[in-house]
Write a protein that holds these residues in place. Structure first.
Motif, PDB file in Angstrom:
ATOM      1  N   PRO A 172       0.840  -1.206   0.000  1.00 50.17           N
ATOM      2  CA  PRO A 172       0.000   0.000   0.000  1.00 50.17           C
ATOM      3  C   PRO A 172       0.878   1.260   0.000  1.00 50.17           C
ATOM      4  N   ASN A 173       1.646   1.426  -1.056  1.00 50.16           N
ATOM      5  CA  ASN A 173       2.620   2.521  -1.132  1.00 50.16           C
ATOM      6  C   ASN A 173       2.496   3.253  -2.459  1.00 50.16           C
ATOM      7  N   GLY A 174       3.322   4.260  -2.620  1.00 57.07           N
ATOM      8  CA  GLY A 174       3.431   4.969  -3.889  1.00 57.07           C
ATOM      9  C   GLY A 174       2.344   5.997  -4.103  1.00 57.07           C
ATOM     10  N   GLU A 175       2.348   6.534  -5.310  1.00 60.55           N
ATOM     11  CA  GLU A 175       1.421   7.610  -5.676  1.00 60.55           C
ATOM     12  C   GLU A 175       0.110   7.102  -6.252  1.00 60.55           C
ATOM     13  N   GLY A 176       0.015   5.797  -6.531  1.00 64.10           N
ATOM     14  CA  GLY A 176      -1.219   5.249  -7.080  1.00 64.10           C
ATOM     15  C   GLY A 176      -1.030   4.663  -8.457  1.00 64.10           C
ATOM     16  N   VAL A 177      -2.117   4.127  -8.996  1.00 66.32           N
ATOM     17  CA  VAL A 177      -2.100   3.461 -10.298  1.00 66.32           C
ATOM     18  C   VAL A 177      -3.411   3.735 -11.026  1.00 66.32           C
ATOM     19  N   THR A 178      -3.443   3.383 -12.304  1.00 69.64           N
ATOM     20  CA  THR A 178      -4.615   3.593 -13.147  1.00 69.64           C
ATOM     21  C   THR A 178      -4.981   2.300 -13.862  1.00 69.64           C
ATOM     22  N   ALA A 179      -6.281   2.059 -14.012  1.00 65.27           N
ATOM     23  CA  ALA A 179      -6.796   0.992 -14.873  1.00 65.27           C
ATOM     24  C   ALA A 179      -7.562   1.668 -16.006  1.00 65.27           C
ATOM     25  N   GLN A 180      -7.304   1.213 -17.213  1.00 63.65           N
ATOM     26  CA  GLN A 180      -8.003   1.717 -18.390  1.00 63.65           C
ATOM     27  C   GLN A 180      -8.686   0.547 -19.083  1.00 63.65           C
ATOM     28  N   LEU A 181      -9.856   0.791 -19.640  1.00 60.64           N
ATOM     29  CA  LEU A 181     -10.551  -0.210 -20.434  1.00 60.64           C
ATOM     30  C   LEU A 181     -10.515   0.249 -21.880  1.00 60.64           C
ATOM     31  N   HIS A 182     -10.067  -0.644 -22.777  1.00 58.77           N
ATOM     32  CA  HIS A 182      -9.942  -0.315 -24.200  1.00 58.77           C
ATOM     33  C   HIS A 182     -10.764  -1.295 -25.027  1.00 58.77           C
ATOM     34  N   LEU A 183     -11.428  -0.794 -26.051  1.00 57.52           N
ATOM     35  CA  LEU A 183     -12.112  -1.615 -27.038  1.00 57.52           C
ATOM     36  C   LEU A 183     -11.415  -1.378 -28.365  1.00 57.52           C
ATOM     37  N   ASN A 184     -10.764  -2.398 -28.891  1.00 63.97           N
ATOM     38  CA  ASN A 184     -10.028  -2.308 -30.153  1.00 63.97           C
ATOM     39  C   ASN A 184      -9.066  -1.122 -30.175  1.00 63.97           C
ATOM     40  N   GLY A 185      -8.397  -0.881 -29.042  1.00 69.44           N
ATOM     41  CA  GLY A 185      -7.379   0.157 -28.977  1.00 69.44           C
ATOM     42  C   GLY A 185      -7.872   1.535 -28.600  1.00 69.44           C
ATOM     43  N   THR A 186      -9.176   1.713 -28.442  1.00 68.06           N
ATOM     44  CA  THR A 186      -9.720   3.008 -28.046  1.00 68.06           C
ATOM     45  C   THR A 186     -10.148   2.936 -26.581  1.00 68.06           C
TER      46      THR A 186
ATOM     47  N   VAL B  28     -17.316 -10.313 -33.428  1.00 66.15           N
ATOM     48  CA  VAL B  28     -16.327 -11.387 -33.482  1.00 66.15           C
ATOM     49  C   VAL B  28     -14.957 -10.813 -33.830  1.00 66.15           C
ATOM     50  N   GLY B  29     -13.942 -11.184 -33.051  1.00 64.04           N
ATOM     51  CA  GLY B  29     -12.576 -10.735 -33.290  1.00 64.04           C
ATOM     52  C   GLY B  29     -12.200  -9.445 -32.587  1.00 64.04           C
ATOM     53  N   ASP B  30     -13.173  -8.725 -32.029  1.00 64.52           N
ATOM     54  CA  ASP B  30     -12.862  -7.494 -31.298  1.00 64.52           C
ATOM     55  C   ASP B  30     -12.096  -7.827 -30.021  1.00 64.52           C
ATOM     56  N   HIS B  31     -11.290  -6.864 -29.573  1.00 67.17           N
ATOM     57  CA  HIS B  31     -10.491  -7.032 -28.361  1.00 67.17           C
ATOM     58  C   HIS B  31     -10.977  -6.086 -27.271  1.00 67.17           C
ATOM     59  N   ILE B  32     -11.115  -6.620 -26.064  1.00 67.21           N
ATOM     60  CA  ILE B  32     -11.346  -5.800 -24.884  1.00 67.21           C
ATOM     61  C   ILE B  32     -10.119  -5.966 -24.007  1.00 67.21           C
ATOM     62  N   ASP B  33      -9.446  -4.854 -23.709  1.00 63.92           N
ATOM     63  CA  ASP B  33      -8.215  -4.873 -22.930  1.00 63.92           C
ATOM     64  C   ASP B  33      -8.393  -4.129 -21.620  1.00 63.92           C
TER      65      ASP B  33
ATOM     66  N   PHE C 182     -17.951  11.966 -20.461  1.00 64.07           N
ATOM     67  CA  PHE C 182     -17.713  11.082 -21.599  1.00 64.07           C
ATOM     68  C   PHE C 182     -16.304  10.538 -21.526  1.00 64.07           C
ATOM     69  N   PHE C 183     -16.172   9.236 -21.737  1.00 57.64           N
ATOM     70  CA  PHE C 183     -14.852   8.616 -21.742  1.00 57.64           C
ATOM     71  C   PHE C 183     -14.333   8.589 -23.170  1.00 57.64           C
ATOM     72  N   GLY C 184     -13.131   9.079 -23.372  1.00 55.78           N
ATOM     73  CA  GLY C 184     -12.514   9.034 -24.684  1.00 55.78           C
ATOM     74  C   GLY C 184     -11.078   8.616 -24.533  1.00 55.78           C
ATOM     75  N   GLY C 185     -10.378   8.460 -25.631  1.00 55.62           N
ATOM     76  CA  GLY C 185      -8.979   8.079 -25.506  1.00 55.62           C
ATOM     77  C   GLY C 185      -8.373   7.734 -26.834  1.00 55.62           C
ATOM     78  N   SER C 186      -7.188   7.136 -26.773  1.00 53.18           N
ATOM     79  CA  SER C 186      -6.466   6.788 -27.979  1.00 53.18           C
ATOM     80  C   SER C 186      -5.670   5.512 -27.741  1.00 53.18           C
ATOM     81  N   TRP C 187      -4.939   5.067 -28.729  1.00 55.80           N
ATOM     82  CA  TRP C 187      -4.167   3.826 -28.697  1.00 55.80           C
ATOM     83  C   TRP C 187      -3.058   3.893 -27.670  1.00 55.80           C
ATOM     84  N   PHE C 188      -2.548   2.774 -27.249  1.00 52.78           N
ATOM     85  CA  PHE C 188      -1.524   2.686 -26.236  1.00 52.78           C
ATOM     86  C   PHE C 188      -0.457   1.695 -26.678  1.00 52.78           C
TER      87      PHE C 188
END
Length: 199
Positions: free
Chosen positions: A52-66, A91-96, A176-182
């Motif tokens: 339980p240390n540090g400055e924290g972390v992030t979780a992101q949910l991506h659909l096909n890189g977005t 079919v074939g889509d990725h959830i990350d 609204f959640f938005g974003g880009s590739w990683f």
């Protein structure tokens, strides 16, 4: 239902020679989807009890890189947070589920990022037949599936209930959640795409 249990991961931040994110991927199989299908994704992140240390972390949910969802927790948050997002998947889509070293203040260099992450992907239930997931309706009006319907505008903000659902809008704060590739760096844990299928 597609389930991936909690497991520990540790991304590398800018305090390392290279920045690495951990990624847990589920790929929509042809054996389970017959075309575009609305799915519910429940995802979780917490710091590990022994770190339980540090400055924290992030979780992101991506659909096909977005990026379609993001949450950041403090370095001492061993309780964590669970988020839910609805996505239409074919079919074939990725959830990350992506785990990064970014804390609430944007710091990525503390080196104390061990965390637990998990993801559950399931089909959507719509008992009232209004083309809105019951779980989403229950989020905003517990126990009452009559408050929202396709084409209606519950909060009178100019977007229909189904538009707010499709855009990931929050009926209270309209975010609204938005974003880009990683950068994709994955490690094999013996489960292929890092997600188990159970029926």
């Amino acid at each position: 239902m597609f389930i991936r249990d909690s497991s520990c991961s540790h991304p590398n931040g800018t305090n390392q020679a290279e920045t690495h994110w951990t990624v847990r991927r589920w790929t929509a199989p042809a054996s389970d989807l017959s075309g575009p299908t609305l799915l519910q994704v429940e995802w979780f992140i917490s710091k590990t009890a022994n770190n339980p240390n540090g400055e924290g972390v992030t979780a992101q949910l991506h659909l096909n890189g977005t990026m379609v969802g993001k949450t950041t927790i403090a370095g001492d948050d061993t309780t964590g947070i669970t988020k839910t997002r609805f996505v239409t998947t074919d079919v074939g889509d990725h959830i990350d589920l992506v785990h990064t070293s970014e804390g609430p203040g944007g710091n990525t260099a503390d080196g104390s990022d061990s965390s637990l992450t998990s993801m559950v992907v399931s089909t959507v239930v719509d008992d009232d037949g209004d083309q809105l997931p019951d779980a989403w309706e229950e989020t905003w009006a517990p126990g009452d599936l009559t408050q929202f319907s396709s084409g209606a505008d519950f909060d009178s903000d100019g977007l229909s209930d189904d538009e707010e659902f499709e855009n990931g809008e929050n009926l209270e704060i309209n975010s609204f959640f938005g974003g880009s590739w990683f950068i994709l760096n994955t490690s094999s844990n013996g489960y292929g795409d890092c997600l188990l299928y159970t029926s």
